[in-house]
Design a protein around this motif. Structure first.
Motif, PDB file in Angstrom:
ATOM      1  N   GLY A 163      29.732  32.126  39.562  1.00  0.00           N
ATOM      2  CA  GLY A 163      28.960  33.314  39.899  1.00  0.00           C
ATOM      3  C   GLY A 163      29.690  34.347  40.723  1.00  0.00           C
ATOM      4  O   GLY A 163      29.108  35.359  41.114  1.00  0.00           O
ATOM      5  N   SER A 164      30.987  34.141  40.999  1.00  0.00           N
ATOM      6  CA  SER A 164      31.727  35.103  41.827  1.00  0.00           C
ATOM      7  C   SER A 164      32.108  36.328  41.011  1.00  0.00           C
ATOM      8  O   SER A 164      32.294  36.264  39.803  1.00  0.00           O
ATOM      9  CB  SER A 164      32.972  34.443  42.401  1.00  0.00           C
ATOM     10  OG  SER A 164      33.864  34.049  41.366  1.00  0.00           O
ATOM     11  N   LYS A 192      35.085  40.470  31.628  1.00  0.00           N
ATOM     12  CA  LYS A 192      34.654  41.760  32.176  1.00  0.00           C
ATOM     13  C   LYS A 192      33.156  41.721  32.475  1.00  0.00           C
ATOM     14  O   LYS A 192      32.372  41.217  31.685  1.00  0.00           O
ATOM     15  CB  LYS A 192      34.933  42.892  31.174  1.00  0.00           C
ATOM     16  CG  LYS A 192      36.422  43.168  30.969  1.00  0.00           C
ATOM     17  CD  LYS A 192      37.039  43.752  32.214  1.00  0.00           C
ATOM     18  CE  LYS A 192      38.510  44.085  31.987  1.00  0.00           C
ATOM     19  NZ  LYS A 192      39.130  44.665  33.169  1.00  0.00           N
ATOM     20  N   LEU A 193      32.816  42.241  33.645  1.00  0.00           N
ATOM     21  CA  LEU A 193      31.407  42.267  34.040  1.00  0.00           C
ATOM     22  C   LEU A 193      30.722  43.395  33.297  1.00  0.00           C
ATOM     23  O   LEU A 193      31.132  44.543  33.372  1.00  0.00           O
ATOM     24  CB  LEU A 193      31.285  42.481  35.549  1.00  0.00           C
ATOM     25  CG  LEU A 193      29.899  42.447  36.152  1.00  0.00           C
ATOM     26  CD1 LEU A 193      29.334  41.046  35.999  1.00  0.00           C
ATOM     27  CD2 LEU A 193      29.944  42.842  37.606  1.00  0.00           C
ATOM     28  N   GLU A 223      37.985  48.427  37.954  1.00  0.00           N
ATOM     29  CA  GLU A 223      38.254  47.073  37.503  1.00  0.00           C
ATOM     30  C   GLU A 223      37.118  46.164  37.952  1.00  0.00           C
ATOM     31  O   GLU A 223      36.853  46.033  39.149  1.00  0.00           O
ATOM     32  CB  GLU A 223      39.580  46.572  38.063  1.00  0.00           C
ATOM     33  CG  GLU A 223      39.941  45.156  37.580  1.00  0.00           C
ATOM     34  CD  GLU A 223      41.249  44.663  38.153  1.00  0.00           C
ATOM     35  OE1 GLU A 223      41.482  43.437  38.098  1.00  0.00           O
ATOM     36  OE2 GLU A 223      42.021  45.498  38.671  1.00  0.00           O
ATOM     37  N   LEU A 224      36.452  45.544  37.000  1.00  0.00           N
ATOM     38  CA  LEU A 224      35.316  44.680  37.286  1.00  0.00           C
ATOM     39  C   LEU A 224      35.536  43.321  36.639  1.00  0.00           C
ATOM     40  O   LEU A 224      35.804  43.236  35.438  1.00  0.00           O
ATOM     41  CB  LEU A 224      34.021  45.290  36.733  1.00  0.00           C
ATOM     42  CG  LEU A 224      33.669  46.716  37.177  1.00  0.00           C
ATOM     43  CD1 LEU A 224      32.469  47.226  36.390  1.00  0.00           C
ATOM     44  CD2 LEU A 224      33.395  46.769  38.669  1.00  0.00           C
ATOM     45  N   THR A 225      35.432  42.255  37.410  1.00  0.00           N
ATOM     46  CA  THR A 225      35.588  40.905  36.876  1.00  0.00           C
ATOM     47  C   THR A 225      34.481  39.999  37.368  1.00  0.00           C
ATOM     48  O   THR A 225      33.935  40.200  38.457  1.00  0.00           O
ATOM     49  CB  THR A 225      36.948  40.302  37.294  1.00  0.00           C
ATOM     50  OG1 THR A 225      37.027  40.269  38.724  1.00  0.00           O
ATOM     51  CG2 THR A 225      38.105  41.111  36.730  1.00  0.00           C
ATOM     52  N   TYR A 226      34.178  38.967  36.547  1.00  0.00           N
ATOM     53  CA  TYR A 226      33.080  38.062  36.865  1.00  0.00           C
ATOM     54  C   TYR A 226      33.427  36.666  36.351  1.00  0.00           C
ATOM     55  O   TYR A 226      33.906  36.490  35.230  1.00  0.00           O
ATOM     56  CB  TYR A 226      31.802  38.552  36.202  1.00  0.00           C
ATOM     57  CG  TYR A 226      30.632  37.614  36.313  1.00  0.00           C
ATOM     58  CD1 TYR A 226      30.080  37.031  35.165  1.00  0.00           C
ATOM     59  CD2 TYR A 226      30.073  37.304  37.549  1.00  0.00           C
ATOM     60  CE1 TYR A 226      29.003  36.165  35.255  1.00  0.00           C
ATOM     61  CE2 TYR A 226      28.996  36.445  37.646  1.00  0.00           C
ATOM     62  CZ  TYR A 226      28.461  35.872  36.513  1.00  0.00           C
ATOM     63  OH  TYR A 226      27.403  35.019  36.595  1.00  0.00           O
TER      64      TYR A 226
END
Length: 509
Positions: free
Chosen positions: A97-98, A5-6, A89-92
């Motif tokens: 680095g995407s 999770k970002l 929804e935040l993903t990293y």
């Protein structure tokens, strides 16, 4: 793939290097009572209204300030401004680095940028951000123009400060803009198949369109294959058009004015300017009336910094509706400051063939002036100017030489009330001059008046002129200004002459 999770704050710069200031609207009164001394105040009020923050602009500034307070470490001014992401929804991916954000995504940059969309992708290493569908962009960065844009397929590289946006429309400063494609570069913005207007209607009363529009911050705007539209009709077009912006802005008005007064009858007044080459313009002021016929004028003018020179030809009218015809007349002017001081000086000369009152004369006028920048204190503004001029006429071999002086004080009481008072002296008057044009029939006069804004659409004003030489009133005029959606109606009643005049013009450009 290690996905997480970002969280926290990612440092990146989503900058839009937009031009810093558009060409602003300029209101100018039509008067011989000195009421144009209030023009500066009226322009300030109009500018304040145009700059009034919208609720989302206020929220952006508030959010950016709160973000700065909540940072746990100092911000390096040499690096990109911090950015915070919000979404359902935040993903990293920390390996390459995407990142991806979905569902009511809000990207807030601490330098007062906001990007919103339903899905955002990007990469912190390549410094790219993309919004493939609909994007909403808001900019309130200090030193940059305020921007609100809605478009599609937004892409920005915050390292190179380049990007693009398609099928966008919105507002930049006080200007409503559209474009099929926006391209952002560090030193310019390019808009393809774009439009620009200060009229906020769904179908603007007037606008410009161009195949290509290039904005250079604090420098100029360049348009290619540009058309000028009025009421849905193309009134003229040019292959190439340039105008200054920011501190280089040349405040012009390409829209016609329609009016009526007892001297000219029903008239059309239309000023146009056409570039000939760098610093050289061909200007024309078309004036046609039912009682005066075709009374227009033309000039070719070279202008650079504080100097201008050229040749004029045609009919010219003063505030008292006196006309003169120049057949032609050459002129030269120069205005500048004394070094870095607030004191100014000016030099002017004009020589040519004048015709008026059935008289032809070779007219020469030469002068020097001294002044000071407007002095502001406690909502007062003081204007000071003095000069010396010499006027010669071949018709009667006359020579009028002497000083002039102007002292004007204005008061901006509040958003509704404003007032002015001025003392004017000129050795030159109608008694010692061959032509009546641009002169009074006395040397000393007082001018005063006030204006009152009833509401956002209506303003009333009174302007007066008093002859100190003969101790009598010369003018007591009443004005009513009514703002329509993108135009303005001005009614003037000259009480001492029992004369009416009316003028309709589009919102000043």
């Amino acid at each position: 793939m290690n996905r997480q999770k970002l969280a926290g704050v990612i440092t990146m710069a989503l900058l839009l290097p937009l031009w810093s200031s558009p060409v602003e609207a300029v209101y100018h009164a039509d008067s011989d009572t000195g009421i144009n001394a209030l023009d500066y105040i009226e322009n300030e009020h109009r500018q304040a209204k145009a700059n009034r923050l919208t609720p989302e602009q206020e929220k952006l500034l508030s959010d950016a300030k709160a973000m700065e307070k909540n940072l746990r470490y100092p911000v390096d001014p040499k690096k990109a401004a911090p950015v915070a992401f919000e979404g359902e929804e935040l993903t990293y991916d920390e390996r390459d680095g995407s990142f991806m954000a979905k569902g009511k995504v809000d990207i807030l940059q601490m330098d007062a940028h906001r990007f919103q969309g339903e899905m955002v992708t990007g990469n912190t290493k390549t410094q790219d951000v993309s919004i493939p569908d609909k994007a909403h962009i808001l900019q309130m960065t200090p030193g940059q123009i305020r921007v609100t844009l809605d478009g599609y397929k937004a892409h920005y590289n915050y390292g190179a400060k380049t990007g693009s946006l398609e099928n966008a429309k919105g507002k930049a400063g006080a200007h409503y803009i559209t474009g099929k494609r926006f391209e952002f570069y560090p030193d310019r913005i390019v808009i393809y198949n774009g439009t620009d207007s200060k009229c906020g209607a769904q179908k603007p009363d007037y606008h410009t369109s161009a195949e290509k529009i290039t904005y250079y911050p604090n420098d100029k705007i360049v348009m290619e294959k540009v058309k000028f539209h009025l009421r849905g009709k193309v009134i003229f077009s040019r292959d190439h058009y340039e105008a200054g912006v920011g501190s280089n802005a040349d405040k012009t008005d390409y829209l016609p004015k329609i009016g009526y007064n007892e001297d000219d009858g029903l008239y059309l007044d239309w000023g146009l300017s056409f570039p000939v080459r760098k610093n050289v313009n061909f200007n024309t002021n078309i004036n046609v009336g039912t009682q005066i016929g075709w009374h227009s004028n033309y000039d070719i003018t070279w202008k650079n910094r504080g100097m201008s020179t050229g040749v004029r030809y045609g009919h010219y009218e003063d505030g008292d509706n006196f006309w003169i015809k120049k057949q032609p007349s050459a002129f030269w002017n120069y205005n500048a400051h004394f070094g870095k001081s607030h004191f100014t000086y000016g030099l002017n000369a004009e020589y040519g063939r004048w015709y008026g009152n059935g008289i032809h004369s070779n007219h020469g006028e030469y002068g020097v002036s001294l002044g000071h920048d407007p002095i502001k204190f406690h909502r007062y503004t003081l204007y000071l100017k003095t000069g010396y001029s010499i006027t010669k006429e071949s018709y009667n071999h006359s020579r009028v030489a002497g000083v002039s002086g102007d002292v004007v004080l204005t008061k901006d009481f509040n958003d509704r009330w404003a007032a002015y008072a001025g003392y004017h002296y000129s050795k030159k008057n109608r008694d010692n001059s061959l032509f009546k044009f641009n002169t009074d029939d006395y040397s000393k006069k007082l001018e005063s008046g006030f204006s009152y804004r009833i509401d956002d659409l209506n303003r009333v004003a009174v302007g007066t002129k008093y002859d100190l030489d003969h101790k009598k009133w010369k003018n007591i005029d009443y004005y009513w200004y009514h703002d329509l959606h993108c135009s303005q109606l001005i009614l003037r009643y000259k009480s001492l002459e029992n004369g009416f005049s009316i003028r309709w013009q589009f919102t000043p450009w």
